[in-house]
Write a protein that holds these residues in place. Structure first.
Motif, PDB file in Angstrom:
ATOM      1  N   PRO A  46       0.739  -1.026   0.055  1.00 58.06           N
ATOM      2  CA  PRO A  46      -0.092   0.122   0.032  1.00 58.06           C
ATOM      3  C   PRO A  46       0.835   1.229  -0.279  1.00 58.06           C
ATOM      4  CG  PRO A  46      -0.012  -0.993   2.198  1.00 58.06           C
ATOM      5  CD  PRO A  46       0.708  -2.029   1.248  1.00 58.06           C
ATOM      6  N   ALA A  47       0.337   2.563  -0.690  1.00 58.76           N
ATOM      7  CA  ALA A  47       1.080   3.800  -0.440  1.00 58.76           C
ATOM      8  C   ALA A  47       1.355   3.884   0.931  1.00 58.76           C
ATOM      9  CB  ALA A  47       0.299   4.558  -1.472  1.00 58.76           C
ATOM     10  N   PRO A  48       2.303   4.687   1.173  1.00 59.60           N
ATOM     11  CA  PRO A  48       2.525   5.126   2.526  1.00 59.60           C
ATOM     12  C   PRO A  48       2.048   6.023   2.787  1.00 59.60           C
ATOM     13  CG  PRO A  48       4.633   5.338   1.344  1.00 59.60           C
ATOM     14  CD  PRO A  48       3.669   4.692   0.207  1.00 59.60           C
ATOM     15  N   GLU A  49       1.550   6.283   4.157  1.00 60.79           N
ATOM     16  CA  GLU A  49       0.671   7.364   4.443  1.00 60.79           C
ATOM     17  C   GLU A  49       1.573   8.711   4.706  1.00 60.79           C
ATOM     18  OE1 GLU A  49      -2.660   7.180   7.441  1.00 60.79           O
ATOM     19  OE2 GLU A  49      -2.039   5.139   7.501  1.00 60.79           O
ATOM     20  N   ARG A  50       1.022   9.897   4.252  1.00 53.34           N
ATOM     21  CA  ARG A  50       2.028  11.083   4.377  1.00 53.34           C
ATOM     22  C   ARG A  50       1.461  11.815   5.576  1.00 53.34           C
ATOM     23  NH1 ARG A  50       3.286  13.167  -1.342  1.00 53.34           N
ATOM     24  NH2 ARG A  50       3.160  11.229  -2.655  1.00 53.34           N
ATOM     25  N   PRO A  51       2.651  12.329   6.270  1.00 55.50           N
ATOM     26  CA  PRO A  51       2.135  13.440   7.270  1.00 55.50           C
ATOM     27  C   PRO A  51       1.067  14.334   7.068  1.00 55.50           C
ATOM     28  CG  PRO A  51       4.771  13.172   6.898  1.00 55.50           C
ATOM     29  CD  PRO A  51       4.008  12.362   5.566  1.00 55.50           C
ATOM     30  N   GLU A  52       0.556  14.829   7.932  1.00 52.17           N
ATOM     31  CA  GLU A  52      -0.577  15.761   7.877  1.00 52.17           C
ATOM     32  C   GLU A  52      -0.491  16.896   9.027  1.00 52.17           C
ATOM     33  OE1 GLU A  52      -4.380  14.000   7.480  1.00 52.17           O
ATOM     34  OE2 GLU A  52      -3.873  12.671   6.124  1.00 52.17           O
ATOM     35  N   LEU A  77       3.657  12.841  12.478  1.00 49.53           N
ATOM     36  CA  LEU A  77       4.752  13.575  12.739  1.00 49.53           C
ATOM     37  C   LEU A  77       5.170  13.289  14.278  1.00 49.53           C
ATOM     38  CD1 LEU A  77       4.042  17.018  10.979  1.00 49.53           C
ATOM     39  CD2 LEU A  77       5.773  15.214  10.319  1.00 49.53           C
ATOM     40  N   PRO A  78       6.396  13.113  14.308  1.00 43.85           N
ATOM     41  CA  PRO A  78       6.874  12.658  15.763  1.00 43.85           C
ATOM     42  C   PRO A  78       6.329  14.148  16.738  1.00 43.85           C
ATOM     43  CG  PRO A  78       8.722  13.353  14.441  1.00 43.85           C
ATOM     44  CD  PRO A  78       7.487  13.461  13.630  1.00 43.85           C
ATOM     45  N   PRO A  79       6.080  13.608  18.140  1.00 44.90           N
ATOM     46  CA  PRO A  79       6.035  14.752  19.003  1.00 44.90           C
ATOM     47  C   PRO A  79       7.157  15.735  19.157  1.00 44.90           C
ATOM     48  CG  PRO A  79       5.324  12.854  19.745  1.00 44.90           C
ATOM     49  CD  PRO A  79       5.964  12.595  18.711  1.00 44.90           C
TER      50      PRO A  79
END
Length: 139
Positions: A46-52, A77-79
């Motif tokens: 599956p296509a990797p999810e992108r940060p939002e 996104l990391p804390p």
């Protein structure tokens, strides 16, 4: 003779139905060829999810140089990711001196002051991604 005619018609109808079903037979779930991936393994991934980034303002209109808040959250996104406010000035996005790091829950709440009167288009950037635009009218 009547009996023979009925038998013939029945036999022909049966032959047409059988011939039609043989000729129209659908293949049984033919395997689909594997999708070729960049590594050549043929395994479909599956296509990797992108940060939002999401952002919203507490008010839609403020007096010039009065503080308001921009709230938002991040996904994937990391804390501790630094997020920064940008303002559209003409056709360019200008980074404003308003930034902060996201919390351990990947959210942020930023205090903002704007002095350019009128309709201000803003967005948040951080971690290589950009939020949808939002607006604030400064009186």
């Amino acid at each position: 003779m009547e009996r023979f005619r009925r038998a013939s018609v029945t036999g022909i109808a049966t032959a047409v139905v059988l011939a039609g079903s043989v000729g129209m037979a659908m293949p049984v779930d033919a395997p689909t060829p594997p999708v070729q991936t960049a590594d050549g393994s043929g395994n479909e991934r599956p296509a990797p999810e992108r940060p939002e980034l999401s952002a919203r303002v507490a008010v839609s209109e403020v007096p010039a140089w009065h503080q308001f808040r921009v709230y938002g959250a991040t996904k994937l996104l990391p804390p501790g990711t630094k997020v920064t406010l940008q303002q559209k000035q003409g056709t360019e996005w200008v980074t404003l001196p308003a930034s902060m790091n996201t919390t351990h829950e990947s959210t942020f709440k930023m205090r903002v002051l704007l002095g350019i009167k009128g309709y201000n288009t803003l967005r948040i950037t951080g971690g290589g991604t950009v939020s949808p635009e939002f607006t604030v009218t400064v009186r």
